[in-house]
Design a protein around this motif. Structure first.
Motif, PDB file in Angstrom:
ATOM      1  N   ASP A  82      43.383  36.502  36.128  1.00  0.00           N
ATOM      2  CA  ASP A  82      43.254  37.071  34.790  1.00  0.00           C
ATOM      3  C   ASP A  82      41.945  37.831  34.626  1.00  0.00           C
ATOM      4  N   ALA A  83      40.845  37.272  35.150  1.00  0.00           N
ATOM      5  CA  ALA A  83      39.540  37.938  35.056  1.00  0.00           C
ATOM      6  C   ALA A  83      39.554  39.257  35.818  1.00  0.00           C
ATOM      7  N   GLY A  84      40.176  39.258  36.989  1.00  0.00           N
ATOM      8  CA  GLY A  84      40.240  40.479  37.780  1.00  0.00           C
ATOM      9  C   GLY A  84      41.035  41.579  37.102  1.00  0.00           C
ATOM     10  N   VAL A  85      42.185  41.242  36.545  1.00  0.00           N
ATOM     11  CA  VAL A  85      43.002  42.236  35.845  1.00  0.00           C
ATOM     12  C   VAL A  85      42.250  42.757  34.613  1.00  0.00           C
ATOM     13  N   ALA A  86      41.568  41.871  33.902  1.00  0.00           N
ATOM     14  CA  ALA A  86      40.809  42.278  32.717  1.00  0.00           C
ATOM     15  C   ALA A  86      39.664  43.228  33.054  1.00  0.00           C
ATOM     16  N   GLN A  87      39.175  43.178  34.297  1.00  0.00           N
ATOM     17  CA  GLN A  87      38.041  44.012  34.697  1.00  0.00           C
ATOM     18  C   GLN A  87      38.453  45.176  35.596  1.00  0.00           C
ATOM     19  N   GLY A  88      39.679  45.641  35.474  1.00  0.00           N
ATOM     20  CA  GLY A  88      40.100  46.840  36.196  1.00  0.00           C
ATOM     21  C   GLY A  88      40.805  46.600  37.505  1.00  0.00           C
ATOM     22  N   GLY A  89      41.032  45.350  37.875  1.00  0.00           N
ATOM     23  CA  GLY A  89      41.792  45.061  39.082  1.00  0.00           C
ATOM     24  C   GLY A  89      43.284  45.201  38.818  1.00  0.00           C
ATOM     25  N   THR A  90      44.054  45.188  39.891  1.00  0.00           N
ATOM     26  CA  THR A  90      45.493  45.335  39.796  1.00  0.00           C
ATOM     27  C   THR A  90      46.166  44.165  40.493  1.00  0.00           C
ATOM     28  N   SER A  91      47.091  43.526  39.789  1.00  0.00           N
ATOM     29  CA  SER A  91      47.867  42.456  40.404  1.00  0.00           C
ATOM     30  C   SER A  91      48.754  43.062  41.486  1.00  0.00           C
ATOM     31  N   CYS A  92      48.878  42.386  42.610  1.00  0.00           N
ATOM     32  CA  CYS A  92      49.754  42.878  43.680  1.00  0.00           C
ATOM     33  C   CYS A  92      50.439  41.690  44.342  1.00  0.00           C
ATOM     34  N   GLU A  93      51.398  41.989  45.192  1.00  0.00           N
ATOM     35  CA  GLU A  93      52.224  40.967  45.833  1.00  0.00           C
ATOM     36  C   GLU A  93      53.013  40.226  44.757  1.00  0.00           C
ATOM     37  N   ASP A  94      53.372  38.991  45.003  1.00  0.00           N
ATOM     38  CA  ASP A  94      54.101  38.191  44.029  1.00  0.00           C
ATOM     39  C   ASP A  94      53.140  37.658  42.970  1.00  0.00           C
ATOM     40  N   PRO A  95      53.677  37.213  41.817  1.00  0.00           N
ATOM     41  CA  PRO A  95      52.796  36.627  40.805  1.00  0.00           C
ATOM     42  C   PRO A  95      52.078  35.396  41.343  1.00  0.00           C
ATOM     43  N   PRO A  96      50.959  34.997  40.714  1.00  0.00           N
ATOM     44  CA  PRO A  96      50.273  33.779  41.139  1.00  0.00           C
ATOM     45  C   PRO A  96      51.240  32.602  41.160  1.00  0.00           C
ATOM     46  N   GLY A  97      51.144  31.793  42.214  1.00  0.00           N
ATOM     47  CA  GLY A  97      52.019  30.633  42.269  1.00  0.00           C
ATOM     48  C   GLY A  97      52.023  29.944  43.609  1.00  0.00           C
ATOM     49  N   LEU A  98      52.895  28.972  43.716  1.00  0.00           N
ATOM     50  CA  LEU A  98      53.024  28.134  44.900  1.00  0.00           C
ATOM     51  C   LEU A  98      53.799  28.861  45.993  1.00  0.00           C
ATOM     52  N   ARG A  99      53.308  28.754  47.226  1.00  0.00           N
ATOM     53  CA  ARG A  99      54.001  29.301  48.400  1.00  0.00           C
ATOM     54  C   ARG A  99      54.176  28.155  49.392  1.00  0.00           C
ATOM     55  N   ASN A 100      55.413  27.852  49.736  1.00  0.00           N
ATOM     56  CA  ASN A 100      55.701  26.813  50.720  1.00  0.00           C
ATOM     57  C   ASN A 100      55.816  27.461  52.090  1.00  0.00           C
ATOM     58  N   LEU A 101      55.012  27.002  53.027  1.00  0.00           N
ATOM     59  CA  LEU A 101      54.988  27.565  54.371  1.00  0.00           C
ATOM     60  C   LEU A 101      56.014  26.863  55.257  1.00  0.00           C
ATOM     61  N   ALA A 102      56.432  27.539  56.302  1.00  0.00           N
ATOM     62  CA  ALA A 102      57.454  27.023  57.214  1.00  0.00           C
ATOM     63  C   ALA A 102      57.020  25.719  57.876  1.00  0.00           C
ATOM     64  N   ASP A 103      55.710  25.530  58.054  1.00  0.00           N
ATOM     65  CA  ASP A 103      55.237  24.318  58.739  1.00  0.00           C
ATOM     66  C   ASP A 103      55.066  23.126  57.794  1.00  0.00           C
ATOM     67  N   GLY A 104      55.543  23.248  56.554  1.00  0.00           N
ATOM     68  CA  GLY A 104      55.471  22.147  55.610  1.00  0.00           C
ATOM     69  C   GLY A 104      54.257  22.166  54.692  1.00  0.00           C
ATOM     70  N   ARG A 105      53.275  23.005  54.982  1.00  0.00           N
ATOM     71  CA  ARG A 105      52.108  23.105  54.107  1.00  0.00           C
ATOM     72  C   ARG A 105      52.465  23.920  52.871  1.00  0.00           C
ATOM     73  N   ALA A 106      51.672  23.747  51.824  1.00  0.00           N
ATOM     74  CA  ALA A 106      51.862  24.516  50.596  1.00  0.00           C
ATOM     75  C   ALA A 106      50.521  25.098  50.159  1.00  0.00           C
ATOM     76  N   LEU A 107      50.569  26.329  49.702  1.00  0.00           N
ATOM     77  CA  LEU A 107      49.391  27.015  49.189  1.00  0.00           C
ATOM     78  C   LEU A 107      49.692  27.517  47.783  1.00  0.00           C
ATOM     79  N   TYR A 108      48.705  27.437  46.922  1.00  0.00           N
ATOM     80  CA  TYR A 108      48.804  28.067  45.612  1.00  0.00           C
ATOM     81  C   TYR A 108      47.891  29.268  45.689  1.00  0.00           C
ATOM     82  N   LEU A 109      48.420  30.462  45.412  1.00  0.00           N
ATOM     83  CA  LEU A 109      47.603  31.654  45.619  1.00  0.00           C
ATOM     84  C   LEU A 109      47.965  32.789  44.675  1.00  0.00           C
ATOM     85  N   ALA A 110      47.088  33.782  44.654  1.00  0.00           N
ATOM     86  CA  ALA A 110      47.287  35.004  43.882  1.00  0.00           C
ATOM     87  C   ALA A 110      46.604  36.149  44.615  1.00  0.00           C
ATOM     88  N   TYR A 111      47.131  37.350  44.416  1.00  0.00           N
ATOM     89  CA  TYR A 111      46.573  38.559  45.029  1.00  0.00           C
ATOM     90  C   TYR A 111      46.138  39.543  43.952  1.00  0.00           C
TER      91      TYR A 111
END
Length: 128
Positions: A82-111
């Motif tokens: 939110d801070a990045g978008v408010a300061q002239g950044g652009t959201s890219c990729e998928d929205p912020p959220g959980l990504r489940n990896l094939a090896d069973g790990r999970a990451l919460y991320l945003a681009y």
């Protein structure tokens, strides 16, 4: 593995507004301009610098490059995004959220892309 990351910009003031906001969301203080005119952010994990290109050419984003920053929580990731978008950044990729990896790990991320087009990612490793 690395000691620092440096990205280029043609507008140091816009970069400072953007990076001060996104790093504040991750718990890092505002940047300082060093003796060489570079914008520097530092914490116990490393240094991140923003500078005008040394060759006086135009700044450009790395094609295929992404810089990842550790985030302490999913809430911090949303604040970062939110801070990045408010300061002239652009959201890219998928929205912020959980990504489940094939090896069973999970990451919460945003681009985001910063105002100069550099691709950034905030990552929180979710505990199993």
């Amino acid at each position: 593995m690395f000691t620092h990351v440096t990205v280029g910009t043609d507008d140091l003031a816009a970069a400072q507004r953007f990076y001060d906001a996104v790093f504040a969301a991750l718990g890092t203080g505002p940047g300082v301009i060093d003796a060489k005119g570079r914008l520097v952010y530092q914490n116990s994990l490393g240094r991140f610098l923003v500078t005008r290109p040394i060759d006086d050419g135009a700044a450009s984003a790395a094609n295929g490059g992404t810089i990842g920053f550790a985030a302490p929580s999913p809430e911090a990731i949303h604040a970062w995004h939110d801070a990045g978008v408010a300061q002239g950044g652009t959201s890219c990729e998928d929205p912020p959220g959980l990504r489940n990896l094939a090896d069973g790990r999970a990451l919460y991320l945003a681009y985001l892309r910063d105002p100069a087009g550099n691709k950034l990612c905030a990552v929180h490793r979710v505990q199993a």
